[in-house]
Design an enzyme around this catalytic site. Structure first.
Site, PDB file in Angstrom:
ATOM      1  N   CYS A 119       0.877  -1.097  -0.009  1.00 56.15           N
ATOM      2  CA  CYS A 119      -0.014  -0.052   0.046  1.00 56.15           C
ATOM      3  C   CYS A 119       0.869   1.406   0.020  1.00 56.15           C
ATOM      4  CB  CYS A 119      -0.873  -0.063   1.234  1.00 56.15           C
ATOM      5  SG  CYS A 119      -0.214  -0.145   2.895  1.00 56.15           S
ATOM      6  N   LYS A 199      -5.905  -8.198  11.497  1.00 56.02           N
ATOM      7  CA  LYS A 199      -5.888  -7.006  11.237  1.00 56.02           C
ATOM      8  C   LYS A 199      -7.325  -6.565  10.832  1.00 56.02           C
ATOM      9  CE  LYS A 199      -3.515  -3.570   8.457  1.00 56.02           C
ATOM     10  NZ  LYS A 199      -2.517  -3.200   7.321  1.00 56.02           N
ATOM     11  N   LYS A 252      -4.071  -6.319  15.211  1.00 58.27           N
ATOM     12  CA  LYS A 252      -3.921  -4.856  14.899  1.00 58.27           C
ATOM     13  C   LYS A 252      -5.445  -4.296  14.823  1.00 58.27           C
ATOM     14  CE  LYS A 252      -1.929  -1.718  11.742  1.00 58.27           C
ATOM     15  NZ  LYS A 252      -0.850  -1.539  10.640  1.00 58.27           N
TER      16      LYS A 252
END
Length: 326
Positions: A119, A199, A252
């Site tokens: 990303c 995540k 996360k």
């Protein structure tokens, strides 16, 4: 009538530390480091007070600053000179992270972790190769299987540059197996793999996207990051990563998902990591600047809660701030 059980007896200063159930040490922490190929000097990150992007030439100096506090591990994020649809800067031999890692591993004793994702390197800001027309159709998303090859190349390139551990963060199905196989085939059998196994598509990532210049140019990441409403799915994701060869499992964000950290701790023997993300860091700083909270005390309590929930290690922007007091 006197109480027969007096827990307060064990709260006095002489014994309090002896009966402490949870400890937090500088060696439990991993400090993020941002290396910027477009910068000639350090650039402060406004939404993350105390943190900066550093040029490649200062990567070693930046890591030495971390080590001086007692923190022994860093995770490297890169801002490339240019981006393209394939995120080629992520796996380039002379990529920003690869250059920084070679210097860091040659000149310091830091334990170096590489974030494996695309990303920060794609011109569209998504975590892999896009399906045709995705920029115009919000129902389209990242092409999962085609992305795996690029993630594997990225991991190998980081290992070639000296990474001790790689940490795939894109939530691409099958990424752990693809990366583990590629590392082993390239002779990097000793490079550890910490999977961002759980995540979530969280609202707490904003400052990081500012820091790493990695926000999506359109759409969002709900089609590949997890739904914050889901708990059982976290165990499924972690179970898959264990089967594929993950050495460490990460959750996360951290604080909004303490229940998930505990679930993984109770379900797996693997070390559990938690990422105390940029939004958690920024909101504590913002409240402290207003005089509403004590920065150090709240930061310590936040990380202690992650350890108490079951995390063995914590990626956190508070690492250097707290290390000297631990």
């Amino acid at each position: 009538m006197h109480p027969t059980d007096r827990p307060r007896r064990l709260r006095t200063d002489g014994v309090r530390s002896l009966v402490s159930e949870t400890t937090l040490a500088a060696t439990d922490l991993i400090a993020p480091v941002f290396v910027d190929a477009t910068a000639d000097e350090r650039v402060p990150i406004p939404s993350m007070p105390g943190h900066e992007r550093v040029p490649v030439s200062e990567a070693v100096e930046r890591v030495e600053e971390v080590l001086a506090t007692g923190v022994e591990s860093v995770i490297c994020f890169g801002i490339p000179e240019s981006k393209d649809a394939h995120g080629s800067g992520a796996y380039a031999t002379d990529g920003v992270v690869q250059r920084a890692m070679r210097a860091i591993t040659a000149e310091t004793d830091a334990y170096v972790v590489g974030d494996v994702c695309l990303c920060e390197y794609t011109d569209h800001g998504h975590c892999g190769l896009l399906e045709p027309g995705a920029e115009d159709d919000p129902t389209l998303t990242v092409r999962n299987d085609e992305t795996l090859e690029l993630l594997a190349k990225t991991a190998v390139s980081q290992a070639d540059a000296g990474a001790d551990m790689v940490a795939p963060s894109s939530m691409t199905d099958g990424q752990v197996r693809a990366i583990r196989d590629a590392l082993d085939d390239a002779g990097h059998t000793d490079v550890a793999l910490m999977s961002y196994a759980v995540k979530y598509r969280s609202a707490f990532y904003g400052p990081f996207r500012d820091a790493a210049d990695g926000a999506p140019a359109f759409g969002d990441r709900r089609h590949y990051q997890m739904n914050p409403a889901n708990r059982r799915e976290a165990l499924r994701e972690a179970r898959l990563d264990v089967a594929e060869g993950a050495d460490i499992l990460m959750v996360k964000p951290g604080l909004p998902y303490l229940d998930i950290v505990r679930d993984l701790r109770e379900s797996f023997d693997h070390p559990i990591a938690a990422y105390n993300v940029s939004g958690e860091y920024a909101m504590v700083h913002a409240a402290a600047e207003k005089g509403w909270l004590d920065l150090e005390a709240v930061a310590f309590e936040s990380l202690l809660s992650l350890k108490r929930a079951g995390a063995d290690l914590i990626v956190t922007y508070f690492a250097e701030d707290l290390a000297a007091h631990l």
